[in-house]
Design a protein around this motif. Sequence first.
Motif, short mmCIF file in Angstrom:
data_model
loop_
_atom_site.label_atom_id
_atom_site.label_comp_id
_atom_site.label_asym_id
_atom_site.label_seq_id
_atom_site.Cartn_x
_atom_site.Cartn_y
_atom_site.Cartn_z
N MET A 165 0.74 -1.30 0.28
CA MET A 165 0.00 -0.06 0.08
C MET A 165 0.64 1.20 -0.21
N ALA A 166 0.50 2.54 -0.34
CA ALA A 166 1.03 3.60 -0.21
C ALA A 166 1.58 4.02 0.99
N ASP A 167 2.76 4.50 1.09
CA ASP A 167 3.17 5.34 2.29
C ASP A 167 3.09 6.70 2.12
N PHE A 168 2.30 7.26 3.16
CA PHE A 168 2.21 8.75 3.19
C PHE A 168 3.15 9.50 3.94
N ASN A 169 3.73 10.71 3.56
CA ASN A 169 4.49 11.62 4.49
C ASN A 169 3.75 12.75 4.86
N THR A 170 3.87 13.52 5.67
CA THR A 170 3.24 14.87 6.26
C THR A 170 4.54 15.99 6.17
N SER A 171 3.94 16.85 5.24
CA SER A 171 4.65 18.26 5.17
C SER A 171 3.78 19.29 5.54
N GLN A 172 4.52 20.46 6.08
CA GLN A 172 3.66 21.71 6.36
C GLN A 172 4.39 22.70 5.27
N VAL A 173 3.50 23.12 4.60
CA VAL A 173 3.78 24.33 3.67
C VAL A 173 2.93 25.70 3.88
N MET A 174 3.67 26.46 4.43
CA MET A 174 2.96 28.01 4.48
C MET A 174 1.81 27.60 5.69
N GLY A 175 1.77 26.64 6.54
CA GLY A 175 0.80 26.41 7.36
C GLY A 175 -0.33 25.71 7.14
N VAL A 176 -0.21 25.12 5.84
CA VAL A 176 -0.98 23.98 5.45
C VAL A 176 -0.41 22.54 5.39
N THR A 177 -0.96 21.74 6.14
CA THR A 177 -0.71 20.20 6.04
C THR A 177 -1.05 19.58 4.79
N PHE A 178 0.22 18.92 4.34
CA PHE A 178 -0.05 17.93 2.90
C PHE A 178 0.38 16.47 3.70
N GLU A 179 -0.36 15.61 3.38
CA GLU A 179 -0.20 14.19 3.42
C GLU A 179 -0.13 13.62 2.00
N ILE A 180 1.39 13.36 1.51
CA ILE A 180 1.56 13.07 0.11
C ILE A 180 2.16 11.70 0.23
N THR A 181 2.22 10.77 -0.90
CA THR A 181 2.86 9.74 -0.98
C THR A 181 4.28 9.88 -1.08
N SER A 182 4.71 8.82 -0.92
CA SER A 182 6.47 8.84 -0.98
C SER A 182 6.88 9.03 -2.26
N ARG A 183 6.08 8.98 -2.99
CA ARG A 183 6.53 9.26 -4.53
C ARG A 183 7.08 10.83 -4.49
N LEU A 184 6.47 11.54 -3.59
CA LEU A 184 6.67 13.06 -3.74
C LEU A 184 7.72 13.32 -2.55
N ILE A 185 8.69 14.37 -2.86
CA ILE A 185 9.45 14.56 -1.68
C ILE A 185 9.80 16.00 -1.98
N ASN A 186 10.53 16.49 -0.95
CA ASN A 186 10.79 17.96 -0.77
C ASN A 186 9.85 18.80 -1.24
N MET A 187 8.85 18.66 -0.46
CA MET A 187 7.53 19.85 -0.64
C MET A 187 8.38 21.37 -0.26
N ALA A 188 7.70 22.13 -1.16
CA ALA A 188 8.36 23.55 -0.87
C ALA A 188 7.15 24.43 -1.28
N ALA A 189 7.67 25.81 -0.96
CA ALA A 189 6.75 26.67 -1.21
C ALA A 189 5.76 26.84 -2.63
N PHE A 190 4.70 27.41 -2.81
CA PHE A 190 3.91 27.39 -3.88
C PHE A 190 3.57 25.95 -4.13
N SER A 191 3.24 24.95 -3.00
CA SER A 191 3.12 23.78 -3.08
C SER A 191 3.38 22.98 -4.49
N SER A 192 4.89 23.06 -4.42
CA SER A 192 5.69 22.25 -5.10
C SER A 192 6.64 21.12 -4.58
N ALA A 193 6.66 20.09 -5.31
CA ALA A 193 7.50 18.97 -4.76
C ALA A 193 8.15 18.24 -5.79
#
Length: 423
Positions: free
Chosen positions: A1-29
């Motif tokens: 099953m998918a692994d999810f990681n949690t990131s905070q971007v400008m006060g917003v919590t993102f639960e993204i799959t392990s396929r996406l890394i290094n969440m940054a400003a303007f919701s980029s990864a």
Amino acid sequence: MADFNTSQVMGVTFEITSRLINMAAFSSAEDQILHGVVAVRKVTKPFGSSTLAKRALREIKLLRYLRHENIVGLNDLFISPSEDLYIVTELMWTNLQRLIDRGPMEDAFAKYFLYQTLRGLKYVHSAGIIHRDLKPCSILVNDNCDLKISGFEHARLQGPQMTGYVVTRLYRAPEIMLTWQKYSAKVDIWSSACVFAEMLQGRPLFPASSHADQFSQIVKLLGSPPVWIMDMITNSNTRGFVDCLPKCQRMDFADAFPSFDKQGMITLSRKEDRDVKLISTANDLLERMLVFDVNERINARDALSHPYLKLYHDPADEPVVKETFDWSFDQSQNSIDTWKRVVYKEVWKFRTLEVKNGLAMNMSMKPKEDTVPINIVSTSDADGNSLTRMDDFDEILSSFCENFDSSEMAAQYPTAESIAGIS
């Protein structure tokens, strides 16, 4: 099953799959499969109501359906453990609003951006789809000046009854402002004309403080609407307001916007092309796009063939849709749970039938592998039960894909492991 990681971007919590890394400003990864930077948009609690779920389904279906170089493409799609919907697309460098904020554009840039916008609209309109909310911030641009239209949350099929509360006010066509209940794809042509003029002058075409003020400004430029158009106004208050406006004649666009043609005039050497020179201007095309009478307003296809866009126009490279979009779901009145199952099914279809086969929706970024592995849709089912094994994929199929033919699906996808590309 998918692994999810949690990131905070400008006060917003993102639960993204392990396929996406290094969440940054303007919701980029960074996308580890496509090997590029992507944009990640979070749709919070799409199952909060039937309306929200239906809106989410509409957008997903449209993004899967619209495949065009000037339409934002879908790279990935998933539902998080918290049941937020995530839409992953190519990250574009900026949008037209940010470019306009710097001041008037040179004609060459505005022309190229207008051409690409109309090229995308020709494709969208050929499917009978109206964008309905075209504005500078929904038109994305990268550092190569490639343009993609986004913001299809409010898109609809043209029909006999249409809601009037659409399109950001500054880009709203008069037929919508006059509370007509039926309008066509040409509302997008009006909006694109407003955006085009805004690019050239560095400020909104109709910088009004209210709907009444905006319509007054439109009348000053285009003149008073014809009587037959007035007769189509169904709201008595609106009719009374329009009747009270001073009578105006249509302005000469060359006088209204003298700078547009100075920078956009095409110099031709052959004597017989002098007549073409006179109509190869920004103002002439703008006049054909800003017309009260929708029957006289130019459409996207004809606008592309206007002499002003001659440098880019190529009928062989301005495609239309190949298959009609199925809007039948949009007429349904279902419960939240039903819409939820349908949304899950649509996500599943994208992740198995398209992502697995490497059919990237984005027209610019291509996966480096012939087969793109996929992740399980979510870590929980519609009832909130935890899914802990790859075998739980079968539960997703049974819970959210009830309309599929199970025997046909079993023959095509014998195991969850084969679907996910895991040996």
